[in-house]
Structure formats: C-alpha cells, structure tokens
Design an enzyme around this catalytic site. Sequence first.
Site, mmCIF file in Angstrom:
data_model
loop_
_atom_site.group_PDB
_atom_site.id
_atom_site.type_symbol
_atom_site.label_atom_id
_atom_site.label_comp_id
_atom_site.label_asym_id
_atom_site.label_seq_id
_atom_site.Cartn_x
_atom_site.Cartn_y
_atom_site.Cartn_z
ATOM 1 N N PRO A 59 -17.946 -5.294 9.764
ATOM 2 C CA PRO A 59 -17.646 -5.886 11.097
ATOM 3 C C PRO A 59 -17.003 -4.557 11.724
ATOM 4 N N ARG B 264 -11.167 -7.172 19.037
ATOM 5 C CA ARG B 264 -9.781 -7.606 18.884
ATOM 6 C C ARG B 264 -9.175 -7.918 20.144
ATOM 7 N N TYR C 231 2.335 -7.476 16.164
ATOM 8 C CA TYR C 231 2.750 -6.548 15.247
ATOM 9 C C TYR C 231 3.329 -5.462 15.811
ATOM 10 N N PHE D 20 9.952 -0.180 4.001
ATOM 11 C CA PHE D 20 8.481 -0.428 4.190
ATOM 12 C C PHE D 20 8.356 -2.022 4.514
ATOM 13 N N ALA D 21 9.126 -2.929 3.931
ATOM 14 C CA ALA D 21 8.629 -4.183 3.941
ATOM 15 C C ALA D 21 8.479 -4.620 5.357
ATOM 16 N N PHE E 49 0.816 -1.325 0.060
ATOM 17 C CA PHE E 49 -0.237 0.129 0.243
ATOM 18 C C PHE E 49 1.080 1.273 0.030
ATOM 19 N N ASN F 296 -2.276 5.949 11.364
ATOM 20 C CA ASN F 296 -3.168 5.159 10.260
ATOM 21 C C ASN F 296 -3.425 6.010 8.853
ATOM 22 N N LYS G 279 7.382 -4.393 15.271
ATOM 23 C CA LYS G 279 7.874 -2.855 14.780
ATOM 24 C C LYS G 279 8.756 -2.181 15.971
ATOM 25 N N THR H 149 5.764 2.982 12.965
ATOM 26 C CA THR H 149 4.207 3.181 13.335
ATOM 27 C C THR H 149 3.993 3.691 14.762
ATOM 28 N N ASP H 150 2.890 4.493 14.604
ATOM 29 C CA ASP H 150 2.460 4.946 16.252
ATOM 30 C C ASP H 150 2.220 3.891 17.070
ATOM 31 N N GLU H 151 1.931 2.735 16.639
ATOM 32 C CA GLU H 151 1.501 1.360 17.283
ATOM 33 C C GLU H 151 2.514 1.127 18.313
HETATM 34 P P1 NAD Z 1 1.381 -3.543 3.165
HETATM 35 O O1 NAD Z 1 0.999 -4.908 4.038
HETATM 36 O O2 NAD Z 1 0.478 -2.977 2.444
HETATM 37 O O3 NAD Z 1 2.707 -3.952 2.257
HETATM 38 C C1 NAD Z 1 3.747 -4.701 2.817
HETATM 39 C C2 NAD Z 1 4.602 -4.903 1.824
HETATM 40 O O4 NAD Z 1 5.947 -5.617 2.076
HETATM 41 C C3 NAD Z 1 4.172 -5.888 0.607
HETATM 42 O O5 NAD Z 1 4.314 -5.561 -0.567
HETATM 43 C C4 NAD Z 1 4.713 -7.190 0.994
HETATM 44 O O6 NAD Z 1 4.866 -8.179 -0.101
HETATM 45 C C5 NAD Z 1 6.228 -6.965 1.460
HETATM 46 N N1 NAD Z 1 6.873 -7.794 2.210
HETATM 47 C C6 NAD Z 1 6.484 -8.430 3.338
HETATM 48 N N2 NAD Z 1 7.400 -9.086 3.818
HETATM 49 C C7 NAD Z 1 8.464 -8.926 3.142
HETATM 50 C C8 NAD Z 1 9.899 -9.605 2.952
HETATM 51 N N3 NAD Z 1 10.116 -10.473 4.081
HETATM 52 N N4 NAD Z 1 10.760 -8.940 2.149
HETATM 53 C C9 NAD Z 1 10.365 -7.926 1.193
HETATM 54 N N5 NAD Z 1 9.142 -7.597 1.051
HETATM 55 C C10 NAD Z 1 8.285 -8.201 1.964
HETATM 56 O O7 NAD Z 1 1.930 -2.765 4.365
HETATM 57 P P2 NAD Z 1 1.799 -1.051 4.467
HETATM 58 O O8 NAD Z 1 0.427 -0.779 5.031
HETATM 59 O O9 NAD Z 1 1.985 -0.451 3.071
HETATM 60 O O10 NAD Z 1 2.824 -0.630 5.433
HETATM 61 C C11 NAD Z 1 4.109 -0.406 4.923
HETATM 62 C C12 NAD Z 1 5.021 -0.113 6.175
HETATM 63 O O11 NAD Z 1 4.496 1.055 6.759
HETATM 64 C C13 NAD Z 1 5.109 -1.107 7.124
HETATM 65 O O12 NAD Z 1 6.349 -1.158 7.628
HETATM 66 C C14 NAD Z 1 4.210 -0.638 8.329
HETATM 67 O O13 NAD Z 1 4.404 -1.139 9.642
HETATM 68 C C15 NAD Z 1 4.325 0.802 8.126
HETATM 69 N N6 NAD Z 1 3.245 1.904 8.561
HETATM 70 C C16 NAD Z 1 2.013 1.343 7.961
HETATM 71 C C17 NAD Z 1 0.776 2.020 8.370
HETATM 72 C C18 NAD Z 1 -0.700 2.110 7.880
HETATM 73 O O14 NAD Z 1 -1.575 2.718 8.310
HETATM 74 N N7 NAD Z 1 -0.838 1.097 6.798
HETATM 75 C C19 NAD Z 1 0.978 3.196 9.215
HETATM 76 C C20 NAD Z 1 2.270 3.448 9.912
HETATM 77 C C21 NAD Z 1 3.176 2.680 9.569
HETATM 78 O O1 DAU Z 2 -1.590 3.222 13.335
HETATM 79 C C1 DAU Z 2 -0.672 2.709 12.350
HETATM 80 C C2 DAU Z 2 -1.004 1.392 11.986
HETATM 81 O O2 DAU Z 2 -2.337 1.285 11.299
HETATM 82 C C3 DAU Z 2 -0.269 0.501 11.028
HETATM 83 O O3 DAU Z 2 1.116 0.125 11.892
HETATM 84 C C4 DAU Z 2 -0.816 -0.920 10.517
HETATM 85 O O4 DAU Z 2 0.147 -1.364 9.731
HETATM 86 C C5 DAU Z 2 -2.147 -0.721 9.936
HETATM 87 O O5 DAU Z 2 -2.752 -1.814 9.982
HETATM 88 C C6 DAU Z 2 -2.899 0.103 11.038
HETATM 89 O O6 DAU Z 2 -3.393 -0.619 12.182
HETATM 90 P P1 DAU Z 2 -4.882 -0.659 12.927
HETATM 91 O O7 DAU Z 2 -5.085 -1.908 13.533
HETATM 92 O O8 DAU Z 2 -5.103 0.716 13.438
HETATM 93 O O9 DAU Z 2 -5.769 -0.854 11.385
HETATM 94 P P2 DAU Z 2 -6.911 -1.521 10.941
HETATM 95 O O10 DAU Z 2 -7.454 -1.072 9.742
HETATM 96 O O11 DAU Z 2 -6.576 -3.020 10.929
HETATM 97 O O12 DAU Z 2 -7.970 -1.426 11.959
HETATM 98 C C7 DAU Z 2 -8.475 0.208 12.195
HETATM 99 C C8 DAU Z 2 -9.458 0.011 13.631
HETATM 100 O O13 DAU Z 2 -10.635 -0.493 13.088
HETATM 101 C C9 DAU Z 2 -8.994 -0.468 14.635
HETATM 102 O O14 DAU Z 2 -9.469 0.009 15.945
HETATM 103 C C10 DAU Z 2 -9.644 -2.168 14.502
HETATM 104 C C11 DAU Z 2 -11.033 -1.552 13.857
HETATM 105 N N1 DAU Z 2 -11.343 -2.620 12.937
HETATM 106 C C12 DAU Z 2 -10.570 -3.114 11.986
HETATM 107 C C13 DAU Z 2 -11.075 -4.061 11.120
HETATM 108 C C14 DAU Z 2 -10.209 -4.670 10.079
HETATM 109 C C15 DAU Z 2 -12.716 -3.109 13.192
HETATM 110 O O15 DAU Z 2 -13.363 -2.605 14.026
HETATM 111 N N2 DAU Z 2 -13.260 -4.121 12.205
HETATM 112 C C16 DAU Z 2 -12.654 -4.467 11.220
HETATM 113 O O16 DAU Z 2 -13.154 -5.268 10.495
#
Ligand code: NAD
Ligand code: DAU
Length: 334
Positions: free
Chosen positions: A203, A271, A148, A80-81, A11, A177, A152, A124-126
């Site tokens: 859900p 969760r 997770y 990012f991986a 993403f 997020n 991180k 991540t903020d998590e």
């Molecule tokens: P995502 O799950 O969409 O993408 C992860 C990518 O990493 C995928 O393309 C996957 O194929 C690749 N990958 C996984 N394992 C691998 C490995 N061993 N070697 C090489 N590639 C690998 O994740 P995202 O939501 O795009 O998040 C990207 C980064 O940003 C992550 O490190 C995540 O912790 C961080 N992050 C995400 C969010 C969010 O809201 N999505 C917020 C803050 C930080």
């Molecule tokens: O805060 C940054 C993080 O945000 C990233 O580090 C993570 O990679 C990313 O997945 C995301 O984590 P969250 O757990 O916050 O995201 P998620 O979309 O899974 O859930 C957002 C909120 O919604 C959380 O409070 C759980 C809730 N939720 C999630 C799903 C999938 C639901 O209520 N129903 C659902 O089906």
Amino acid sequence: MKLLVTGGAGFIGSNFIHYILSEHPNCEITNLDKLTYAGNLENLRDIENDPRYHFVIGDIADRELINNLLHGGYDTIVNFAAESHVDRSILDATPFIETNIKGTQTLLEGARQYRVGRFIQVSTDEVYGSIQNGKFTEKSPLSPNSPYAASKAAADLLCHAYWKTYQLPVIITRCSNNLGPFQFPEKLIPLAITKAWENKPIPIYGDGLNVRDWIYVADHCRALNLAIQRGKPGEIYNVAANQEKMNLELIHQLLDIMGKPRSLVSFVADRPGHDRRYALDAGKITQALGWKPFYSFEQALAATVDWYLNHEPWWRKIKSGEYAKYYDKMYSQR
Ligand code: NAD
Ligand code: DAU
C-alpha cells in the site's frame, strides 16, 4: 558508564543497546520497557545473559517505579520509550499523550530528583512539520502535524523547560527516518519487504510522492553515543544522512533489489494530514561532535532487505499476532 535505556526492546533502542555493549566494555545498561505491541525481547535474545545488561518491565509514566530505579544511581538516561507510529496516533492519540508526554515528564522529574548526569531525549524530525524547499535547522519553529508529532514536540518542550528551570542536563536529538534490523513491520520499509516477499500488494499512500530522508539505524546509534559522550547540555542536534527519497522511488528500488515486479505497488487512500516532505540540516552535529553517516542509502537498504529475508520467523510471529487486527482496523477506517 551506567545507563538507563527506556524503550530498549523496540527498533532503535535494541540496536542502540547492542551498539553500546559492543563499544563500551565497562558499561552497565538497564533496559526499562513496557513491552507494548512494539516491544520485543527477541530483539535482545543474544545479549540477555550478558552480566552488563538488565531488563526491567515497566512504564516510564510510573513515578514510583522510576524513583525506585533511579535510586540505584545512573549517570545517563536515554529515552527511546514512545508510541512511535503516526497511523496509530491518528486512530487513537491517547497512549501517545500518556507515554510520550506524561512518561517523558515523569522521567525528567525522576532525573531531576536523583541528579542524573545526562538525559538524552530521542526526538524526531517530525516535530518541525513538513517543508517544501530547504531544510530545517535546530532553530526552526516546531510545527507538528500528527498527534504523534505533537506529542513528541510537547516532550521536547518539557525537556527544554527542565533544562532552563532546573538546569537538568538534557540533550535533544532529532533524527530522520531510520531503516534497519528489528523495525516493526507496520513501518513502510519492513512492511514493503515482507509484503513483497509474499507477493502481496504494497500500500502506497496518496500519490507516493511524499519525501522522507533515510538513515541507517547504526548511524543514528553512533550519533546518540556521541551526544552522550560529548554533547552539550541544553542543546538540540539534528541527525540525518541527507538521503531524500520519494516513497514510490524507494519502493521501486526495493522491489528491484528483491527481484519483484513493480506491479505490486498499490495506491491507497492518503494518510490524513500526511506530511509532504521532511528534510534536516545536520551540520551542527557534524561540526560540533564530528558525526557523519557511514552508510549510503543503497547499502542500508540492501542490508535491511537481507536482514528481513534472513529473519523470517521474527516477522512472521509478529504478523500473525495482534498486529493483524490493527492492520485490518486501520484499513477499514480509511
Ligand atoms: P518502537 O515503536 O519500535 O519502540 C518503542 C519501544 O518503547 C517499545 O519497545 C515499547 O514497548 C516501548 N514503550 C512504549 N511505551 C512505553 C512506556 N510507557 N514505558 C516503557 N516503554 C515503553 O520505536 P522506535 O522506532 O524504535 O523509536 C524509538 C524512539 O525514537 C521514539 O522515541 C521515536 O519517537 C524516536 N524516533 C524514531 C525514528 C524512526 O524512524 N523509527 C526516527 C526518529 C526518532
Ligand atoms: O521521520 C521520523 C519518523 O519516521 C519517526 O519519528 C516515526 O517514529 C517513524 O514511524 C517514521 O514516521 P513516518 O510516518 O515517516 O514513517 P512510516 O514508515 O509510517 O511512513 C513512511 C512514509 O511512507 C510516509 O510518507 C507514509 C508512507 N507509507 C507508510 C506506510 C506504513 C505508505 O505509503 N504506506 C504505508 O503502508
């Protein structure tokens, strides 16, 4: 600028590659991605023939592959991986340890040996855990609650150790997020959009009052670009747009935009270990690097809904594959 981007088929990584190619005409990007369930080359179809872009399939935890790649000389790594989904880490933490911890350490070690000029760890903020009132700053203690988040946090500590011990120029960013195009539809917003479109129940975990702080992915990408250009090695930067929403409030807003009834909300079991609230103070990156978000939550949500409705084949293909099996398994274990 010669960049090694890892996880660029996911993403945020794919949004980042698009952003960098448009901002830096003379850049060269190698995207190393394992193509797990979350990696999707469709996200990069429009730039796959750009001569500045190269794709390599592989694992960041594969030391030989990393060394071979880095031998080519990169000035910057943006990592990012990761395994990124909290619910999956609750089902099985193993791949989170392998990729998020061991993989990051393998990259750090390669960067050290090949003297990479800058290492951006996309965190991540998590890692701070949950906060009832106020906001986390970069000085707040790490207190991760999910496997997770723990993986991180461990990666962040390794980054810190490589900076302190070897002076590897590591910069950690911790973002809230994200929402936007190309997000895998297991995450709340794309899950809700695609369910609502099909008039299926959405859900909501627990009471739906958990709070997340949302940022448009393009704003995150701009922050990362600034960290590459002007960030200070050894520093951590929080990235957030100060747009807190309770999950239920967010889903109501989304249903209103889509013209769908609020009766689609379906409360389900919570969760395990569900963090109640995330909130970040992003003052440091604003003051030090001049970053601020451009997109309001309303603009970001409208643009995201629009993107998913205009890219139905993209998410339908994902939802009809392996993902369906995961989804069934997750709910059968709740
Ligand atoms: P995502 O799950 O969409 O993408 C992860 C990518 O990493 C995928 O393309 C996957 O194929 C690749 N990958 C996984 N394992 C691998 C490995 N061993 N070697 C090489 N590639 C690998 O994740 P995202 O939501 O795009 O998040 C990207 C980064 O940003 C992550 O490190 C995540 O912790 C961080 N992050 C995400 C969010 C969010 O809201 N999505 C917020 C803050 C930080
Ligand atoms: O805060 C940054 C993080 O945000 C990233 O580090 C993570 O990679 C990313 O997945 C995301 O984590 P969250 O757990 O916050 O995201 P998620 O979309 O899974 O859930 C957002 C909120 O919604 C959380 O409070 C759980 C809730 N939720 C999630 C799903 C999938 C639901 O209520 N129903 C659902 O089906």
